[in-house]
Scaffold this motif. Structure first.
Motif, short mmCIF file in Angstrom:
data_model
loop_
_atom_site.label_atom_id
_atom_site.label_comp_id
_atom_site.label_asym_id
_atom_site.label_seq_id
_atom_site.Cartn_x
_atom_site.Cartn_y
_atom_site.Cartn_z
N GLN A 158 0.87 -1.08 -0.02
CA GLN A 158 0.14 -0.03 0.00
C GLN A 158 0.72 1.16 -0.09
N GLN A 159 1.50 1.25 -1.15
CA GLN A 159 2.47 2.47 -1.14
C GLN A 159 1.89 3.97 -0.85
N GLY A 160 0.65 3.92 -1.64
CA GLY A 160 -0.05 5.28 -1.52
C GLY A 160 -0.24 5.75 0.05
N GLU A 161 -0.40 4.60 0.92
CA GLU A 161 -0.68 5.19 2.28
C GLU A 161 0.57 5.23 3.07
N GLN A 162 1.70 5.02 2.71
CA GLN A 162 3.07 5.22 3.46
C GLN A 162 3.58 6.53 3.12
N TYR A 163 4.21 6.92 4.32
CA TYR A 163 4.57 8.53 4.27
C TYR A 163 5.79 8.25 5.13
N LEU A 164 6.91 9.17 4.84
CA LEU A 164 8.10 9.43 5.65
C LEU A 164 7.63 10.66 6.71
N ARG A 165 8.18 10.05 7.79
CA ARG A 165 7.92 11.10 9.19
C ARG A 165 9.35 11.58 9.61
N ILE A 166 9.50 12.97 9.75
CA ILE A 166 10.85 13.41 10.25
C ILE A 166 10.32 13.83 11.70
N LEU A 167 9.76 14.47 12.25
CA LEU A 167 9.55 14.92 13.54
C LEU A 167 8.24 15.20 13.97
N GLY A 168 7.80 14.66 15.06
CA GLY A 168 6.37 15.04 15.65
C GLY A 168 6.52 16.50 16.45
N LEU A 169 5.60 17.27 15.99
CA LEU A 169 5.58 18.61 16.78
C LEU A 169 4.33 18.41 17.97
N ASP A 170 4.59 17.96 19.17
CA ASP A 170 3.82 17.64 20.00
C ASP A 170 3.27 18.57 21.04
N GLU A 171 4.07 19.73 21.04
CA GLU A 171 3.80 21.11 22.18
C GLU A 171 3.26 22.05 21.71
N PHE A 172 2.10 22.74 22.23
CA PHE A 172 1.70 23.95 21.65
C PHE A 172 2.19 25.03 22.65
#
Length: 437
Positions: free
Chosen positions: A297-311
């Protein structure tokens, strides 16, 4: 050489030494020689106008007019003409090239190619600062105030380049240029008082008079000023390097959030979207990453760099967390149930980064279970992020030219599994729902 002529020389020299801090912004330094030649001519015109003498306003007007003419000759034919006559050139063609330079600055990442527009911005900027320094230091005889345009030029260069290995050298050149300008003005002011009272040379008959002879100069004030300047410049270079609390100052290297390497270190609050802005604004097509995967399912795969988890009240950013060594097998993501994990499939993705991609966060499919990559990397367990470790002073491991393999889980939870999912852990709920006051 008269005192005012010396001031003219040192004002131009201080501007050129400060302009060196702009060199990391572009790939070629050919513009610096052009700026130096035009600055010399601009300073010579000012010296000649003051010798006539002309009024201060006319002196500045003559320098400005000649600088514009020299720029027009230097950049003639660099852009397609849309009008006729010299006025049309200055209003339309010259303005068009200037606008092109502003566009190029927003499009290219540092170091940017030396386009005609960027070259115009650099040369004209140095000439403008040189004109202000010459006006304040020589025409108005206030060399101390000339440090303001020099500081503005250095601050722009340091802010855009983000520091780096050569930042201390650029600061040293700019500081030396300004100090030499101050010493030249101080010596010129001292010379206007005539003979200087001081100790006469030893073994001379003038020892009893207390007045120096005509061919002997009292160097004590000048030497004292040099010592003060050298001490101040040395402290400005040494103190930020010695005191950790000052490491983020003007001389500090770029801090993208990684702590120092080794067994500890933290990842502090950063927003990688800022560093990606120049790449996203680029108008040409560039290959950044190549990958090959066995994910059906290549269309559903993405590459993640970093999660911005704080506001923080105005923007999202990454929270500060401790870094550890990269494990051979990454832990199970929090909140992933056993039934969903057992029903998942492990896929393999081989990724190759281009030589122009200098991101310090490793792009990976989520959730990754294992990574095979060379170099020095650190692992942030909560965000499941790989961060480039520190390789030396102001130098970090990046993705540039890396070839690596990532194994990750292909999760396929059913509707029933999602409906029966238990409540999140209280610690997770508390961490990801807190907001600023």
């Amino acid at each position: 050489m008269s005192g005012r002529a010396k001031l003219t020389v040192f004002a131009a020299l201080a501007t050129l030494l400060t302009a060196w801090s702009l060199s990391p912004l572009v790939e070629s330094q050919a513009w610096l020689l052009q700026a130096a030649l035009l600055l010399v001519v601009q300073s010579a015109v000012g010296a000649g106008a003051r010798r006539v003498p002309l009024a201060r306003s006319l002196t500045v007007a003559a320098q400005l007019l000649l600088s514009l003419l020299l720029l027009a000759l230097l950049f003639a034919g660099k852009v397609e003409s849309t009008g006729s006559g010299p006025l049309a050139y200055f209003v339309t063609d010259f303005g068009s090239l200037f606008a092109q330079g502003v566009h190029d600055v927003g499009e290219y990442a540092i170091p940017a190619p030396l386009t005609d527009g960027i070259q115009l911005l650099l040369v004209s900027g140095v000439l403008l600062i040189g004109l202000l320094v010459d006006l304040l230091a020589v025409t108005a005889r206030t060399a101390a105030a000339a440090g303001l345009p020099l500081l503005a030029l250095y601050s722009v260069a340091a802010g855009l380049s983000g520091g780096g290995e050569a930042s201390w050298f650029s600061f040293l050149l700019a500081g030396c240029g300004y100090l030499m300008l101050l010493l030249c003005e101080g010596r010129d002011r001292l010379a206007q008082w005539g003979r200087v009272f001081g100790s006469a040379p030893r073994g001379r008959g003038a020892a009893d008079s207390g007045i120096s002879s005509g061919n002997v100069r009292a160097m004590a004030p000048v030497r004292f000023g040099r010592r003060i300047g050298a001490l101040a410049l040395g402290l400005a270079l040494v103190v930020p390097a010695v005191l950790p609390a000052l490491d983020d100052g003007l001389l500090g290297g770029p801090k993208d959030g990684e702590g120092a390497g080794g067994s500890g270190g933290t990842i502090s609050a950063v927003n990688p979207l800022v560093s990606l802005q120049s790449n996203l604004n680029a108008q040409d097509n560039r290959v950044v990453l190549r990958y090959r995967t066995d994910n059906p399912q290549q269309g559903e795969q993405y590459l993640r760099i970093l999660g911005l988890d704080e506001f923080n009240g105005s923007k999202w950013e990454a929270s500060g967390r401790a870094l550890t060594d990269v494990p051979q097998q990454m832990p199970v993501p929090p909140g992933l149930g056993d039934q969903v994990r057992l029903g998942s499939t492990e896929v393999t993705t081989n990724i190759t980064a281009s030589d122009g991609y200098t991101q310090r966060y490793l792009p990976m499919p989520y959730p990754a279970t294992a990574v095979e990559i060379g170099g020095k990397w650190r692992f942030e367990p909560v965000g499941r992020t790989l961060v480039g470790d520190q390789l030396g002073r102001d130098k970090y491991q990046t993705v540039q030219g890396a070839e690596y393999k990532v194994r990750s889980l292909l999760l396929k939870p059913t509707a029933q599994q999602l409906q029966k999912a238990p409540a999140p852990d209280p610690a997770i709920r508390e961490e990801y729902t807190k907001v600023p006051d």
